[in-house]
Design a protein around this motif. Structure first.
Motif, PDB file in Angstrom:
ATOM      1  N   CYS A 188       4.012  -9.756 -13.140  1.00  0.00           N
ATOM      2  CA  CYS A 188       3.304  -8.478 -13.090  1.00  0.00           C
ATOM      3  C   CYS A 188       3.467  -7.809 -14.447  1.00  0.00           C
ATOM      4  CB  CYS A 188       3.883  -7.590 -11.994  1.00  0.00           C
ATOM      5  SG  CYS A 188       3.149  -5.947 -11.975  1.00  0.00           S
ATOM      6  N   THR A 195      -1.313  -9.054  -7.232  1.00  0.00           N
ATOM      7  CA  THR A 195      -1.038  -8.651  -5.855  1.00  0.00           C
ATOM      8  C   THR A 195      -1.183  -9.763  -4.824  1.00  0.00           C
ATOM      9  OG1 THR A 195      -1.651  -6.393  -6.432  1.00  0.00           O
ATOM     10  CG2 THR A 195      -1.563  -6.934  -4.092  1.00  0.00           C
ATOM     11  N   LEU A 199       3.153   1.707  -3.169  1.00  0.00           N
ATOM     12  CA  LEU A 199       2.429   1.628  -4.440  1.00  0.00           C
ATOM     13  C   LEU A 199       2.843   0.382  -5.236  1.00  0.00           C
ATOM     14  CD1 LEU A 199       2.677   5.399  -5.377  1.00  0.00           C
ATOM     15  CD2 LEU A 199       0.837   4.253  -4.128  1.00  0.00           C
ATOM     16  N   SER A 238       1.137  -2.183  -6.090  1.00  0.00           N
ATOM     17  CA  SER A 238       0.155  -2.826  -6.964  1.00  0.00           C
ATOM     18  C   SER A 238      -0.548  -1.772  -7.798  1.00  0.00           C
ATOM     19  CB  SER A 238      -0.869  -3.622  -6.163  1.00  0.00           C
ATOM     20  OG  SER A 238      -1.652  -2.770  -5.357  1.00  0.00           O
ATOM     21  N   GLN A 239      -0.914  -2.165  -8.985  1.00  0.00           N
ATOM     22  CA  GLN A 239      -1.681  -1.260  -9.844  1.00  0.00           C
ATOM     23  C   GLN A 239      -3.010  -1.906 -10.194  1.00  0.00           C
ATOM     24  OE1 GLN A 239       0.528   0.456 -13.092  1.00  0.00           O
ATOM     25  NE2 GLN A 239       2.131   1.156 -11.740  1.00  0.00           N
ATOM     26  N   CYS A 240      -2.998  -2.871 -11.088  1.00  0.00           N
ATOM     27  CA  CYS A 240      -4.285  -3.468 -11.480  1.00  0.00           C
ATOM     28  C   CYS A 240      -4.803  -4.418 -10.406  1.00  0.00           C
ATOM     29  CB  CYS A 240      -4.171  -4.182 -12.822  1.00  0.00           C
ATOM     30  SG  CYS A 240      -3.410  -5.821 -12.760  1.00  0.00           S
ATOM     31  N   CYS A 261       2.179  -4.680 -14.957  1.00  0.00           N
ATOM     32  CA  CYS A 261       1.933  -3.240 -14.786  1.00  0.00           C
ATOM     33  C   CYS A 261       3.133  -2.462 -14.275  1.00  0.00           C
ATOM     34  CB  CYS A 261       0.784  -3.011 -13.806  1.00  0.00           C
ATOM     35  SG  CYS A 261      -0.784  -3.679 -14.339  1.00  0.00           S
ATOM     36  N   THR A 262       3.825  -2.966 -13.250  1.00  0.00           N
ATOM     37  CA  THR A 262       4.749  -2.112 -12.503  1.00  0.00           C
ATOM     38  C   THR A 262       6.204  -2.195 -12.898  1.00  0.00           C
ATOM     39  OG1 THR A 262       5.217  -3.728 -10.781  1.00  0.00           O
ATOM     40  CG2 THR A 262       3.283  -2.311 -10.463  1.00  0.00           C
ATOM     41  N   LYS A 305       8.482  -1.076  -7.787  1.00  0.00           N
ATOM     42  CA  LYS A 305       7.659  -0.748  -6.618  1.00  0.00           C
ATOM     43  C   LYS A 305       7.365  -1.984  -5.771  1.00  0.00           C
ATOM     44  CE  LYS A 305       7.113   3.637  -7.349  1.00  0.00           C
ATOM     45  NZ  LYS A 305       7.651   4.625  -6.415  1.00  0.00           N
ATOM     46  N   HIS A 350       0.835  -1.210   0.000  1.00  0.00           N
ATOM     47  CA  HIS A 350       0.000   0.000   0.000  1.00  0.00           C
ATOM     48  C   HIS A 350       0.870   1.261   0.000  1.00  0.00           C
ATOM     49  CE1 HIS A 350      -3.267   2.720   0.873  1.00  0.00           C
ATOM     50  NE2 HIS A 350      -2.574   3.172   1.906  1.00  0.00           N
TER      51      HIS A 350
END
Length: 90
Positions: free
Chosen positions: A62, A31, A23, A25-27, A64-65, A69, A20
Motif C-alpha cells: 500500500c 484494497t 478507513l 483504503s484510500q486509492c 497510501c495509508t 488503518k 469501510h
C-alpha cells in the motif's frame, strides 16, 4: 473467490466492513488484495496478533495509508467475526 464474492445477501463481509468503517483504503488499488489476504488470515486464525496481520498482508503493498488503518480494519473484522460466532475453518 473474489472480493465481490465476499458480499452475502447484499451485506458487506466483516472484512469489507472493517475496511469501510476503519478507513482502511484510500486509492483502492491495493484494497482487493488486502481484503482477500485478510479474509484468508481470519479463516485460519480468528484472533491474530498484530504481527500475524502484518505477516499475512506482507505480500501486498500500500502506498497510501502506512498500514495503520489497514491493520485496524483487520482487527475490527476479527472482533466482528468473534461477535458473530464465526470461527476458523479447518
Amino acid at each position: 473467490e473474489t472480493v465481490e464474492g465476499q458480499v452475502s445477501a447484499g451485506a458487506l463481509s466483516p472484512v469489507q466492513r472493517g475496511f469501510h468503517e476503519m478507513l482502511g483504503s484510500q486509492c483502492g488499488f491495493c484494497t482487493p488484495g488486502m481484503i482477500m489476504a485478510s479474509e484468508g488470515l481470519l479463516r485460519h486464525n480468528p484472533t491474530p496478533s498484530e504481527d500475524d496481520i502484518r505477516q499475512a498482508l506482507g505480500g501486498n503493498i500500500c502506498r497510501c495509508t502506512g498500514y495503520v488503518k489497514i491493520i485496524e480494519a483487520v482487527k475490527f473484522a476479527a472482533a466482528e467475526m468473534a461477535e458473530l460466532g464465526k470461527g476458523a475453518v479447518a
